[in-house]
Motif scaffolding. Structure first.
Motif, PDB file in Angstrom:
ATOM      1  N   LEU A  76      -5.639 -15.992  -2.802  1.00 26.93           N
ATOM      2  CA  LEU A  76      -5.564 -14.554  -2.557  1.00 26.93           C
ATOM      3  C   LEU A  76      -6.945 -13.900  -2.556  1.00 26.93           C
ATOM      4  O   LEU A  76      -7.059 -12.691  -2.502  1.00 26.93           O
ATOM      5  N   GLU A  77      -8.002 -14.729  -2.620  1.00 21.58           N
ATOM      6  CA  GLU A  77      -9.340 -14.156  -2.642  1.00 21.58           C
ATOM      7  C   GLU A  77      -9.651 -13.391  -1.359  1.00 21.58           C
ATOM      8  O   GLU A  77     -10.355 -12.385  -1.376  1.00 21.58           O
ATOM      9  N   ASP A  78      -9.101 -13.882  -0.230  1.00 18.52           N
ATOM     10  CA  ASP A  78      -9.297 -13.152   1.021  1.00 18.52           C
ATOM     11  C   ASP A  78      -8.688 -11.759   0.924  1.00 18.52           C
ATOM     12  O   ASP A  78      -9.212 -10.791   1.472  1.00 18.52           O
ATOM     13  N   ALA A  79      -7.553 -11.649   0.229  1.00 14.81           N
ATOM     14  CA  ALA A  79      -6.914 -10.341   0.058  1.00 14.81           C
ATOM     15  C   ALA A  79      -7.765  -9.439  -0.828  1.00 14.81           C
ATOM     16  O   ALA A  79      -7.935  -8.241  -0.550  1.00 14.81           O
ATOM     17  N   ILE A  80      -8.319 -10.019  -1.905  1.00 12.33           N
ATOM     18  CA  ILE A  80      -9.129  -9.223  -2.830  1.00 12.33           C
ATOM     19  C   ILE A  80     -10.351  -8.651  -2.114  1.00 12.33           C
ATOM     20  O   ILE A  80     -10.746  -7.505  -2.349  1.00 12.33           O
ATOM     21  N   GLU A  81     -10.951  -9.446  -1.243  1.00 13.95           N
ATOM     22  CA  GLU A  81     -12.198  -9.029  -0.588  1.00 13.95           C
ATOM     23  C   GLU A  81     -11.970  -8.357   0.762  1.00 13.95           C
ATOM     24  O   GLU A  81     -12.922  -7.944   1.419  1.00 13.95           O
ATOM     25  N   ALA A  82     -10.725  -8.231   1.192  1.00 13.35           N
ATOM     26  CA  ALA A  82     -10.438  -7.709   2.537  1.00 13.35           C
ATOM     27  C   ALA A  82     -10.801  -6.231   2.661  1.00 13.35           C
ATOM     28  O   ALA A  82     -10.676  -5.458   1.708  1.00 13.35           O
ATOM     29  N   ASP A  83     -11.239  -5.860   3.869  1.00 11.35           N
ATOM     30  CA  ASP A  83     -11.502  -4.443   4.167  1.00 11.35           C
ATOM     31  C   ASP A  83     -10.193  -3.688   4.319  1.00 11.35           C
ATOM     32  O   ASP A  83     -10.084  -2.530   3.916  1.00 11.35           O
ATOM     33  N   VAL A  84      -9.202  -4.348   4.946  1.00 15.05           N
ATOM     34  CA  VAL A  84      -7.891  -3.727   5.182  1.00 15.05           C
ATOM     35  C   VAL A  84      -6.813  -4.733   4.803  1.00 15.05           C
ATOM     36  O   VAL A  84      -6.935  -5.923   5.098  1.00 15.05           O
ATOM     37  N   LEU A  85      -5.769  -4.259   4.127  1.00 16.46           N
ATOM     38  CA  LEU A  85      -4.628  -5.100   3.779  1.00 16.46           C
ATOM     39  C   LEU A  85      -3.406  -4.627   4.550  1.00 16.46           C
ATOM     40  O   LEU A  85      -3.115  -3.425   4.583  1.00 16.46           O
ATOM     41  N   LEU A  86      -2.697  -5.558   5.167  1.00 13.00           N
ATOM     42  CA  LEU A  86      -1.428  -5.242   5.809  1.00 13.00           C
ATOM     43  C   LEU A  86      -0.310  -5.713   4.876  1.00 13.00           C
ATOM     44  O   LEU A  86      -0.105  -6.916   4.704  1.00 13.00           O
ATOM     45  N   HIS A  87       0.375  -4.764   4.247  1.00 18.42           N
ATOM     46  CA  HIS A  87       1.490  -5.107   3.363  1.00 18.42           C
ATOM     47  C   HIS A  87       2.742  -5.218   4.224  1.00 18.42           C
ATOM     48  O   HIS A  87       3.343  -4.217   4.604  1.00 18.42           O
TER      49      HIS A  87
END
Length: 461
Positions: free
Chosen positions: A300-311
């Motif tokens: 989930l590190e990509d999620a932590i560092e992401a500019d935008v999250l698509l839930h």
């Protein structure tokens, strides 16, 4: 003659291990038992779902490893029994049914202690696993990257180490191994504990090496000026289907819980020219085993560092609100504010499963939200709403990135190449004398280098 001999050898070739495991699982008749604590008909734990929905999910988890579920059984409890989790009368009733139905495995949709698991196995006369063991087994089947496989094995060994007890005839079945559907016979408990600990120590060393490699890959991605957009959501919400729709990739996407576990990333170009790195992550689930929350934080590190999250939410699911609450809770645990409309976009997926009246109702609900937190109704399967989604992504990215205007002298190809490599050129106007007028958007970490190189540039926003 030789050809015939070769044909016989080919026909006798052994099956791959995972195929053998699937065959064993498919031939294993299983009960799924949902023992849920209630008081006056209301659940007393933190899970918001109905008991029926929770049992359905447990059946789905069992089906994800090809078990033949003979019958799901809901057991409502007023109190937990230390010895067997459920009451003595229900245990005996189930034992009788298990004998008649020739059940080989019972899946308990709860967390059992080693003692409870052993006691139930003695009474039932068959293998018993709890929700944690089942999810670990699924993760073990699905993990494909080296890190994913190591993380799962470490979690599984840690889980099984406490369960090296004589619940079978002097340990005739292996409990310390990876997976519950077989394994070589065991010797003494202490020897097995030592072997498991040695294996865990080796895995931890291997993981450190793999994590260093991943951090190098992330560092190299950071040098690329593409914003990272990560897909998060409850398992089976349609993340991988949406990922495939946006990237034209072929990531495994099935109507199955935890169909894909390992993070996948692809660079894609949005309609107005901006390039982004889109990342698909592991699906979330309620009551995720604590061992796996820690083990899969790396995915989930990509999620932590992401500019935008698509839930991504399955808006057609009866428990969509409860699923969303679970995802939001995990995001908060990761230090992400799920209510940050500048960073998180709610994607209401599976619009194709809604009837026209329900679709209009959902659109009406979405329109009542403020524009910066308005959900986007889409169907990853049919492509409905994808254009609105890409527009929403572009809007969020634009808000978080500085925009500059500048002029380049004729023939300054070196500066133009630098801008292409380190930012996004939003507008370009070629003058008759060869001068270029540019509007450029930059990632925040490139702004310092840009202003040092182009002090004449004017900040637009």
């Amino acid at each position: 003659m030789a050809a015939s001999h070769d044909h016989d050898k080919e026909r006798a070739a052994p099956k791959p291990l995972d195929e053998i495991e699937r065959d064993i699982a498919a031939n294993t008749r299983a009960y799924v038992v949902g023992p849920y604590l209630q008081k006056r008909g209301i659940a007393t734990d933190a899970n918001q779902r109905s008991f029926a929905a929770r049992l359905d999910e447990a059946v789905g988890l069992a089906a994800a490893i090809d078990l033949t579920v003979v019958e799901p059984v809901q057991v409502l409890l007023t109190a937990l029994r230390p010895a067997t989790y459920i009451g003595k009368g229900k245990v005996e009733e189930l034992a009788e049914r298990i004998k008649i139905e020739e059940i080989g495995l019972v899946v308990m949709d709860c967390a059992l202690s080693p003692v409870q698991q052993r006691n139930l196995e003695k009474v039932f006369g068959c293998k018993v696993i709890d929700r944690t063991g089942l999810i670990l087994e699924i993760f073990g089947r699905r993990a494909r990257t080296k890190e994913g496989a190591l993380q799962v094995e470490l979690a599984h060994l840690n889980y099984q180490k406490s369960r090296l007890v004589r619940s079978w005839t002097h340990l005739e079945r292996q409990r310390g191994g990876f997976g519950f559907l077989g394994g070589p016979g065991e010797t003494q408990i202490e020897a097995d504990r030592r072997i498991i600990q040695e294996r865990m120590t080796k895995i931890e060393r291997d993981l450190e090496s793999v994590k260093r490699t991943r951090s190098l890959h992330r560092a190299s991605r950071k040098r690329v000026p593409y914003p990272i957009v990560a897909l998060v959501g409850y398992t089976n919400a349609g993340k991988s289907t949406l990922f495939n729709r946006l990237t034209s990739a072929e990531v495994l996407a099935q109507d199955m819980l935890f169909a894909t576990l390992d993070p996948t990333a692809r660079a894609i170009k949005l309609p107005h020219g901006a390039r982004i790195m889109l990342s698909d992550t592991v699906g979330f689930i309620s009551d995720l085993p604590t061992q796996l929350v820690a083990a899969f934080r790396a995915t989930l590190e990509d999620a932590i560092e992401a500019d935008v999250l698509l839930h991504v939410r399955d808006v057609a699911h009866d428990d969509t609100q409860a699923q969303a609450a679970d995802v939001q809770a995990i995001l908060r645990d990761l230090g992400i504010n799920p209510d940050d409309g500048q960073r998180v976009i709610e994607v209401w997926n599976k619009a194709d499963l809604l009837d026209p009246a329900e679709r209009e109702r959902q659109l009406g609900i979405a329109s009542l939200r403020a524009s910066e937190v308005r959900p986007v109704l889409v169907s990853a399967l049919t492509g409905e709403g994808i254009e609105r989604l890409t527009q929403a992504i572009e809007t969020r990215i634009a808000h978080s990135r500085p925009v500059y205007g500048l002029n380049l002298a004729p023939g300054d190809g070196k500066s133009l190449a630098w801008l292409h490599a380190n930012g996004e050129i939003l507008e370009r106007d070629d003058a008759e004398d060869g001068e270029l007028k540019l509007i450029v958007r930059l990632p925040p970490e490139r702004e310092g280098a840009f202003t040092a190189r182009f002090p004449q540039a004017e900040r637009r926003r």
